[in-house]
Design a protein around this motif. Sequence first.
Motif, PDB file in Angstrom:
ATOM      1  N   LEU A 185       1.391   5.434  -0.667  1.00 54.89           N
ATOM      2  CA  LEU A 185       0.819   6.778  -0.836  1.00 54.89           C
ATOM      3  C   LEU A 185       1.815   7.608  -1.646  1.00 54.89           C
ATOM      4  O   LEU A 185       2.981   7.715  -1.281  1.00 54.89           O
ATOM      5  CB  LEU A 185       0.584   7.426   0.537  1.00 54.89           C
ATOM      6  CG  LEU A 185       0.144   8.899   0.517  1.00 54.89           C
ATOM      7  CD1 LEU A 185      -1.245   9.067  -0.117  1.00 54.89           C
ATOM      8  CD2 LEU A 185       0.157   9.498   1.936  1.00 54.89           C
ATOM      9  N   PHE A 236      -4.662  11.792   4.531  1.00 55.91           N
ATOM     10  CA  PHE A 236      -4.398  10.348   4.367  1.00 55.91           C
ATOM     11  C   PHE A 236      -3.652   9.774   5.574  1.00 55.91           C
ATOM     12  O   PHE A 236      -4.007   8.742   6.117  1.00 55.91           O
ATOM     13  CB  PHE A 236      -3.537  10.112   3.119  1.00 55.91           C
ATOM     14  CG  PHE A 236      -4.336   9.924   1.864  1.00 55.91           C
ATOM     15  CD1 PHE A 236      -5.164   8.799   1.703  1.00 55.91           C
ATOM     16  CD2 PHE A 236      -4.257  10.840   0.812  1.00 55.91           C
ATOM     17  CE1 PHE A 236      -5.880   8.619   0.530  1.00 55.91           C
ATOM     18  CE2 PHE A 236      -4.977  10.655  -0.353  1.00 55.91           C
ATOM     19  CZ  PHE A 236      -5.796   9.547  -0.506  1.00 55.91           C
ATOM     20  N   SER A 266      -7.436   4.526   9.553  1.00 57.25           N
ATOM     21  CA  SER A 266      -7.856   3.326   8.808  1.00 57.25           C
ATOM     22  C   SER A 266      -6.919   3.065   7.625  1.00 57.25           C
ATOM     23  O   SER A 266      -6.921   1.993   7.030  1.00 57.25           O
ATOM     24  CB  SER A 266      -9.311   3.462   8.347  1.00 57.25           C
ATOM     25  OG  SER A 266      -9.420   4.580   7.504  1.00 57.25           O
ATOM     26  N   ASN A 267      -6.120   4.099   7.265  1.00 52.19           N
ATOM     27  CA  ASN A 267      -5.128   3.883   6.202  1.00 52.19           C
ATOM     28  C   ASN A 267      -3.860   3.304   6.780  1.00 52.19           C
ATOM     29  O   ASN A 267      -3.289   3.863   7.709  1.00 52.19           O
ATOM     30  CB  ASN A 267      -4.774   5.223   5.531  1.00 52.19           C
ATOM     31  CG  ASN A 267      -5.927   5.762   4.729  1.00 52.19           C
ATOM     32  OD1 ASN A 267      -6.653   4.992   4.095  1.00 52.19           O
ATOM     33  ND2 ASN A 267      -6.116   7.072   4.784  1.00 52.19           N
ATOM     34  N   THR A 268      -3.445   2.169   6.252  1.00 50.01           N
ATOM     35  CA  THR A 268      -2.177   1.599   6.714  1.00 50.01           C
ATOM     36  C   THR A 268      -1.234   1.473   5.528  1.00 50.01           C
ATOM     37  O   THR A 268      -1.281   0.489   4.800  1.00 50.01           O
ATOM     38  CB  THR A 268      -2.391   0.211   7.353  1.00 50.01           C
ATOM     39  OG1 THR A 268      -3.176  -0.565   6.444  1.00 50.01           O
ATOM     40  CG2 THR A 268      -3.093   0.290   8.689  1.00 50.01           C
ATOM     41  N   PHE A 269      -0.420   2.506   5.352  1.00 50.56           N
ATOM     42  CA  PHE A 269       0.510   2.494   4.205  1.00 50.56           C
ATOM     43  C   PHE A 269       1.800   1.774   4.573  1.00 50.56           C
ATOM     44  O   PHE A 269       2.246   1.831   5.725  1.00 50.56           O
ATOM     45  CB  PHE A 269       0.824   3.938   3.769  1.00 50.56           C
ATOM     46  CG  PHE A 269      -0.375   4.665   3.236  1.00 50.56           C
ATOM     47  CD1 PHE A 269      -0.925   4.304   1.996  1.00 50.56           C
ATOM     48  CD2 PHE A 269      -0.973   5.697   3.959  1.00 50.56           C
ATOM     49  CE1 PHE A 269      -2.041   4.971   1.511  1.00 50.56           C
ATOM     50  CE2 PHE A 269      -2.085   6.358   3.468  1.00 50.56           C
ATOM     51  CZ  PHE A 269      -2.630   6.004   2.250  1.00 50.56           C
ATOM     52  N   SER A 314      -2.438   5.219  -3.443  1.00 55.04           N
ATOM     53  CA  SER A 314      -3.304   6.346  -3.092  1.00 55.04           C
ATOM     54  C   SER A 314      -2.567   7.591  -3.545  1.00 55.04           C
ATOM     55  O   SER A 314      -1.334   7.640  -3.496  1.00 55.04           O
ATOM     56  CB  SER A 314      -3.522   6.398  -1.583  1.00 55.04           C
ATOM     57  OG  SER A 314      -4.092   5.187  -1.135  1.00 55.04           O
ATOM     58  N   LYS A 319       0.876  -1.188   0.000  1.00 54.80           N
ATOM     59  CA  LYS A 319       0.000   0.000   0.000  1.00 54.80           C
ATOM     60  C   LYS A 319       0.906   1.230   0.000  1.00 54.80           C
ATOM     61  O   LYS A 319       1.684   1.426   0.939  1.00 54.80           O
ATOM     62  CB  LYS A 319      -0.890  -0.005   1.238  1.00 54.80           C
ATOM     63  CG  LYS A 319      -1.945  -1.087   1.184  1.00 54.80           C
ATOM     64  CD  LYS A 319      -2.812  -1.031   2.423  1.00 54.80           C
ATOM     65  CE  LYS A 319      -3.859  -2.137   2.335  1.00 54.80           C
ATOM     66  NZ  LYS A 319      -4.565  -2.313   3.603  1.00 54.80           N
ATOM     67  N   ASN A 366      -5.539   9.638   8.954  1.00 52.79           N
ATOM     68  CA  ASN A 366      -6.661   8.706   9.006  1.00 52.79           C
ATOM     69  C   ASN A 366      -6.140   7.309   9.389  1.00 52.79           C
ATOM     70  O   ASN A 366      -5.417   6.661   8.641  1.00 52.79           O
ATOM     71  CB  ASN A 366      -7.339   8.678   7.623  1.00 52.79           C
ATOM     72  CG  ASN A 366      -8.585   7.799   7.654  1.00 52.79           C
ATOM     73  OD1 ASN A 366      -8.781   6.999   8.578  1.00 52.79           O
ATOM     74  ND2 ASN A 366      -9.416   7.961   6.638  1.00 52.79           N
ATOM     75  N   GLU A 404      -1.280  -1.212  -4.229  1.00 51.71           N
ATOM     76  CA  GLU A 404      -2.488  -0.397  -4.029  1.00 51.71           C
ATOM     77  C   GLU A 404      -2.032   1.038  -3.818  1.00 51.71           C
ATOM     78  O   GLU A 404      -1.421   1.348  -2.795  1.00 51.71           O
ATOM     79  CB  GLU A 404      -3.263  -0.888  -2.803  1.00 51.71           C
ATOM     80  CG  GLU A 404      -3.853  -2.268  -2.989  1.00 51.71           C
ATOM     81  CD  GLU A 404      -4.491  -2.791  -1.695  1.00 51.71           C
ATOM     82  OE1 GLU A 404      -4.871  -1.956  -0.838  1.00 51.71           O
ATOM     83  OE2 GLU A 404      -4.570  -4.020  -1.561  1.00 51.71           O
TER      84      GLU A 404
END
Lengths: 334, 126
Positions: A11, A48, A53-56, A37, A9, A51, A35
């Motif tokens: 960003l 981002f 709930s975002n686990t980069f 962002s 993940k 937050n 994935e």
Amino acid sequence: MVIDNHPYKILIVEDNSGDYLLASDYIHDIIINAELSHAKDFKEAQNFLNNKSNTFDVVLLDLSLPDIDKEALFVETQSFCQNLPIIVLTGFSDTDLAIRSLTMGFSDYLIKDHITSTVLYKSIVYSIERFRIFRSLKVLNQRYMDLFHLSPIPMWVYDLETLTFLNVNKAAVKHYGYAKDEFLTMTLKDIRPEEDHEIFMQTILNNKKQAANYFGNTYRHLKKNGELIYVEIRGNVIDFEGRKAEIVLATDITEKLDYIKAVENQNIRLKDIAWTQSHVVRAPLSRLMAIIDLVKNGDLDVAEKEELLGHVLESANEIDDIIRDISEKTKPLI
Amino acid sequence: MKDKILIVDDDPVIRKLTARMLKITGFSVEPLVFKDGSEAFEFLKLEAPSEIRYIIFLDINMPKMNGWEFLQHIEKENFKFDKIIYLITSSVDQEDHDRALSNKQVSSIITKPFTLVKMASLKAVL
């Protein structure tokens, strides 16, 4: 080309959509399940990152963003470096700044014009892996620091050359009465009575000669309030921030020694009482035994027996007095 | 040769008991009694006739001059008369016994209580 199936993940903070597409292509060339962002400015990036709930796994951060200057961007994003790896993307003109970013905790920097799929992939995977290793080292380091600071026994680290305290734990501060800052301006000599300095320096020299890594001994230490204590020292030579140092565990054994001394004194007194009394008791006792022998085997007349009986009573009273005396003398020992 | 018996002990009862035992076991001479080493030593110094054998019952623990000091004094004085010295002690310490055995002037060391049996065995070898 190598293909990586892991769904990283990522960003990407990039205001230029062309640059974003290019980066995205490079990433997908190898990390086919990545994935992504996209944050177009610093404000979006903050949203981002804040937050939960975002686990980069990693962040690619362009240094030129429309809503923040580069210096401020460094300051603002530095705190995020504690939680995840951030790779700085920059142009040629910002090379100095990019290099500085590494000292501030950013994982890597890449010059945009030099980016290829392979270069980007390598940086992403290295950064993630390095961050993971650093984090576990940090946890270990913290655990060791906790062991040091939370130990109920006074501990310190001192410089083997200058004998200055480099670090002390809370138990040492509490036990010796010096504040940590005070300790750090002192040397090992300052917690020892003047008359012990010579022998202490001799011990330090001997330890150096032996080149041993482990030391143990008993010393006299002075607390800040002037109280003299006996301390059992155990130490190990360590490397402390590049200096040759020794980590020391100092157990106060004053009470233990006092107790042993009291028991020893008591033993001496008891022995003394036992010795004296056994000799004193034997005098009237042997007299009694001689009288009994005479009465039994001496063929004595009534008057003689009567006289000896009087001596029996005297001897018995004498023994009684001695026993009372023993119990008086042992009273303070109980 | 004539015998003279000396009882040197600070305990009057022991002096009396020892005298009584001597009589019962057949010593015909009346013993001379002294309450410490100093008295006995002064007596010997004044007397000191060479034709008399002195049998001395000597206590160790006494005030003024104890048994050991008494032995030192008579050794120094180098008396010419015969003497048999029995060292009498309440002590059960091996140290005292070893010290007595190594002293050439001491015939034997006897641990109190002094009994008729012990007295009779001394008489038998005289």
